[in-house]
Design an enzyme around this catalytic site. Structure first.
Site, PDB file in Angstrom:
ATOM      1  N   ASP A   1       4.243   1.105   1.333  1.00 42.57           N
ATOM      2  CA  ASP A   1       5.589   0.481   1.621  1.00 42.57           C
ATOM      3  C   ASP A   1       6.344   0.962   0.601  1.00 42.57           C
ATOM      4  OD1 ASP A   1       7.643  -0.615   2.785  1.00 42.57           O
ATOM      5  OD2 ASP A   1       6.929  -2.812   2.576  1.00 42.57           O
TER       6      ASP A   1
ATOM      7  N   ASP B   1      10.652  -0.689  11.233  1.00 43.19           N
ATOM      8  CA  ASP B   1      10.308  -1.403   9.956  1.00 43.19           C
ATOM      9  C   ASP B   1      11.798  -1.829   9.417  1.00 43.19           C
ATOM     10  OD1 ASP B   1       8.429  -2.091   8.155  1.00 43.19           O
ATOM     11  OD2 ASP B   1       9.499  -0.613   6.849  1.00 43.19           O
TER      12      ASP B   1
HETATM   13  O1  DOR Z   1      10.769  -4.554   0.844  1.00 43.96           O
HETATM   14  C1  DOR Z   1      10.865  -3.668   1.893  1.00 43.96           C
HETATM   15  N1  DOR Z   1      11.885  -2.699   1.736  1.00 43.96           N
HETATM   16  N2  DOR Z   1      10.585  -4.246   2.984  1.00 43.96           N
HETATM   17  C2  DOR Z   1      11.072  -3.573   4.183  1.00 43.96           C
HETATM   18  O2  DOR Z   1      10.596  -3.910   5.159  1.00 43.96           O
HETATM   19  C3  DOR Z   1      11.882  -2.328   3.937  1.00 43.96           C
HETATM   20  C4  DOR Z   1      12.049  -1.713   2.550  1.00 43.96           C
HETATM   21  C5  DOR Z   1      13.150  -0.682   2.502  1.00 43.96           C
HETATM   22  O3  DOR Z   1      13.434   0.010   3.312  1.00 43.96           O
HETATM   23  O4  DOR Z   1      13.937  -0.922   1.467  1.00 43.96           O
END
Ligand code: DOR
Length: 444
Positions: free
Chosen positions: A319, A166
């Site tokens: 997320d 990810d």
């Molecule tokens: O917006 C995001 N932030 N998408 C991701 O896939 C990683 C995440 C991050 O780790 O800041």
């Protein structure tokens, strides 16, 4: 009930009275009795034999939900503790209604070795011995570089519950395929960050008329859809499950529908922000709304909401991606992607229940039974012997996310200062109260 009065050691006895427990009976008041962190019995109000020493909590008709699971959280420790650390992230989780979070591997160092996994678990046990549980997600590839598979067996043995790159997609399909196969051997699933890295390179918002008008390089929805399609085809070919992370576009929804109709073993998640915000939120170069994948068009938002109604998504995730103020307070093309979500997720998604898009049972499925099934996590089902992991939720409390109300170290949310409806008012994990309930409690 006699057994709970016996023994030399005083026992902790918790009685939650006057709660609506949608898992049991959404239409009338119920009560729960827990002893030493385990549920002894549940039933209609007034039906249980309650020992005199019980601590009684009057839920005052609030919802009592089983502690939820956030299957996609960035806790930032080790390495970026100025954004968030395990202590603060788990505290935010408890306040948000989560009894377990899957912690992504893009830490520094990356969680691609058992020593990092163990470090994370030890920190969680030190700061939050009663929970919320930190469930580590191991890196799929070494350093998240997409070139070589991580030591997946070692990571699984150390406690990783899933694997993911990810934040950094895996472009090499052969490596991705082998990762799916090894994960399956260990009884784990790969969570894929679906993104074509070439189409997404140096992009800062959704591609379309709005990105053109703002003069910002945009990411087309096909960047996501290409990998969604790849993963579906691989899953069908290998007959191995795969989980699609933070789905943001209607094109991906169509592909997921295709996969589900064919019985392909694909599961998918979306996040609250993709269901309530569109790309216009970035109209004033607002970095708080800069996230990857980016906020899409109003038509995409509608398609995602329709897919939630249709039951195409298996789970919601936050997320939760904390970033410090000095990082977000930069021009749009320099600010990092991500927004925090642990404490705003429930009010935002409970609004879907209010709007008739989800019934309460499905709301629970999306945050509880869905992730428990996909990631093989044991949870409270309100059966005797289950852990007393549950929280009270008042759908009608209005509150405003801000420095005084949030528990994350970072405040990077587009909902900062925006009134929200619905709040977690108390949370017990293993029968221990994680946040102070201001309603009525009394001990005999
Ligand atoms: O917006 C995001 N932030 N998408 C991701 O896939 C990683 C995440 C991050 O780790 O800041």
């Amino acid at each position: 009930m006699s057994n709970i009065h016996e023994g030399a050691k005083p026992r902790s006895v918790l009685h939650i009275a006057n709660a609506i427990i949608p898992c049991l009976d959404p239409d009338r008041l119920s009560e729960v009795l827990a002893v030493d962190g385990r549920i002894i019995a549940c039933g209609p109000s007034g039906s249980l034999d309650i020992p005199t020493q019980a601590e009684r909590v009057d839920a005052q008709k609030q919802r009592l939900f089983p502690s939820f699971i956030d299957a996609h959280t960035h806790l930032r420790e080790p390495g970026h503790e100025y954004k968030e650390d395990i202590a603060s992230g788990l505290s935010a989780a408890a306040h948000g209604g989560f009894g377990a979070v899957l912690a992504m591997a893009n830490t520094k160092p990356v969680n691609d070795s058992a020593s990092v996994t163990r470090y994370m678990l030890e920190k969680a046990a030190l700061h939050h011995p009663k929970g919320p549980r930190l469930l580590p997600v191991g890196a799929l590839t070494v350093g998240l570089e997409g070139k070589e598979l991580a030591a997946m067996g070692e990571l699984a043995e150390a406690g990783c519950v899933a694997f993911s790159n990810d934040g950094r997609p895996v472009s090499n399909t052969e490596i991705f395929r082998r990762g799916m196969e090894y994960a399956a051997q260990w009884g784990r699933i790969v969570i894929d960050h679906c993104e074509d890295e070439f189409l997404a390179k140096d992009t800062h918002m959704n591609e379309g008329a709005r990105s053109c008008a703002l003069g910002v390089k945009g990411q087309p929805t096909v960047a996501e859809a290409l990998h969604v399609a790849r993963d579906i085809l691989l899953s069908e070919y290998l007959n191995i499950p795969v989980h699609l992370a933070h789905i943001s576009s209607s094109q991906s929804v169509e592909l997921i529908r295709y996969a589900k109709e064919r019985g392909i073993k694909v599961s998918a998640e979306t996040c609250p922000h993709y269901l309530v915000l569109d790309e216009s939120r970035i109209g004033h170069y607002d970095t708080a709304a800069k996230v990857n994948p980016p906020l899409r068009t109003p038509a995409d938002v509608e398609a995602l909401r329709a897919a939630v109604r249709e039951g195409l998504f298996d789970i919601f995730v936050t997320d939760h991606a904390p970033h410090a103020a000095h990082e977000k307070e930069q021009p749009l093309d320099e600010a990092p992607n991500g927004l925090i979500g642990l404490e705003t997720a429930l009010p935002l998604t409970y609004a879907l229940v209010r709007q008739g898009i989800l019934c309460e049972k499905d709301f629970i499925r999306m945050w509880h039974t869905g992730p428990a099934r996909i990631f093989n996590i044991s949870v409270n089902t309100f059966a005797p012997g289950d852990p007393a992991d549950f929280f009270l939720f008042d759908p009608d409390i209005e509150w405003t996310p801000g420095r005084d109300t949030l528990h994350s170290k970072s405040l990077n949310t587009p909902f900062l200062g925006c009134p929200l409806r619905g709040k977690v008012t108390a949370h017990w994990l293993g029968g221990c109260e994680m946040l102070c309930y201001s309603g009525t409690t009394q001990t005999a």
